[in-house]
Scaffold this active site. Sequence first.
Site, PDB file in Angstrom:
ATOM      1  N   TYR A 151      59.274  13.766 -34.551  1.00 17.53           N
ATOM      2  CA  TYR A 151      57.976  14.349 -34.202  1.00 17.53           C
ATOM      3  C   TYR A 151      57.355  13.502 -33.099  1.00 17.53           C
ATOM      4  O   TYR A 151      56.906  12.374 -33.332  1.00 17.53           O
ATOM      5  CB  TYR A 151      57.085  14.382 -35.448  1.00 17.53           C
ATOM      6  CG  TYR A 151      55.782  15.132 -35.313  1.00 17.53           C
ATOM      7  CD1 TYR A 151      55.444  15.837 -34.167  1.00 17.53           C
ATOM      8  CD2 TYR A 151      54.880  15.141 -36.376  1.00 17.53           C
ATOM      9  CE1 TYR A 151      54.249  16.535 -34.069  1.00 17.53           C
ATOM     10  CE2 TYR A 151      53.674  15.833 -36.291  1.00 17.53           C
ATOM     11  CZ  TYR A 151      53.365  16.509 -35.135  1.00 17.53           C
ATOM     12  OH  TYR A 151      52.175  17.185 -35.046  1.00 17.53           O
ATOM     13  N   LYS A 157      60.282  17.912 -32.653  1.00 20.81           N
ATOM     14  CA  LYS A 157      59.029  18.656 -32.548  1.00 20.81           C
ATOM     15  C   LYS A 157      58.258  18.035 -31.393  1.00 20.81           C
ATOM     16  O   LYS A 157      57.827  16.876 -31.464  1.00 20.81           O
ATOM     17  CB  LYS A 157      58.218  18.596 -33.845  1.00 20.81           C
ATOM     18  CG  LYS A 157      56.890  19.353 -33.728  1.00 20.81           C
ATOM     19  CD  LYS A 157      56.059  19.274 -35.005  1.00 20.81           C
ATOM     20  CE  LYS A 157      54.728  20.004 -34.800  1.00 20.81           C
ATOM     21  NZ  LYS A 157      53.864  19.929 -36.009  1.00 20.81           N
ATOM     22  N   THR A 206      49.129  19.260 -40.829  1.00 21.93           N
ATOM     23  CA  THR A 206      48.420  20.447 -41.308  1.00 21.93           C
ATOM     24  C   THR A 206      48.229  20.420 -42.813  1.00 21.93           C
ATOM     25  O   THR A 206      47.298  21.037 -43.348  1.00 21.93           O
ATOM     26  CB  THR A 206      49.190  21.709 -40.887  1.00 21.93           C
ATOM     27  OG1 THR A 206      49.359  21.690 -39.466  1.00 21.93           O
ATOM     28  CG2 THR A 206      48.476  22.979 -41.281  1.00 21.93           C
TER      29      THR A 206
END
Length: 310
Positions: free
Chosen positions: A152, A180, A62
């Site tokens: 992740y 995540k 992001t």
Amino acid sequence: MRLDTHETTADTSADTSVLDGIHVPLVTPFDRAGNVAAEALEALAHEALDAGAAGIVTLGTTAETAMLEEAERDLVTEVCARVCRERGSLLTVGAGASGTRASEAALARLARWPGVGAALVTVPSFVRPSAAGVLAHFTRLAGVSPVPLVVYHIPYRTGQPLDAVALRALGALPGVAGLKYAGGGIDQETVALLGDLPDGFAVLAGDDAYLSPMLALGAVGGILASAHLATERFVELAAAWRAGDVPRARALGHALARLSAAAFAEPNPSVVKGVLHAQGRIPTPDVRLPLLPASPQAVAATLKELAEIR
């Protein structure tokens, strides 16, 4: 979820006791000259924490990390580390690379910034090692990182799917605090993983639209770009599932899933930035190539979903 920090030259005095809850992966705002808008970034960090976020994440997807120069990544880390140090909140910083040596070097640099409490490290992309290779990679990184690791898992970007057995093995590593999970949906492997987690291993939802069912299955929170836009409501959703308030959790979960779907209608973080700019929270909606700014239609659709959340 306890984060036991390794001994390091970094100041680890910030409260890093929990991964549970909603963590906001911050965008990197740009000014009209195309530079990092540090003041706007600092304001976003404070806003997220004021709204109840358990922590913030920087230098993730992001944040447009791949499009930032090294000096810009350092600036972003410094700003966010200062905020989290002041607030006693958890800062997780994206680090790592496809190669293990490069990942070690990236993690070592985190010791420069007091306030960094964890590192978000993606499963190696493009090279597609075996599950045993991924385990060896994270075993090496966990042994040298100055902060605990959050793995992740995002196979639709890395090209490396891992089953519940492989993810459970990563969770059992000393120095790995959480995961995540952005599997692109909820399937049998998701259910198998959440049904039998290693002690002390936190699973955080990484696909925004699936936060509510992930929480229902046993995830402890999420790292969610769309939580920029309704942080208090995402925090409320996590609290509702913890409290067993199923009617509220279901209703709010559906509303936030619609918001997330709208925010991800175009490549992240274009729509999120468009909405933040429309709200006057960042100076421009700009993203860097190869990303393009969000269409007015996508921004309007997301603002509409945001306004309808109750």
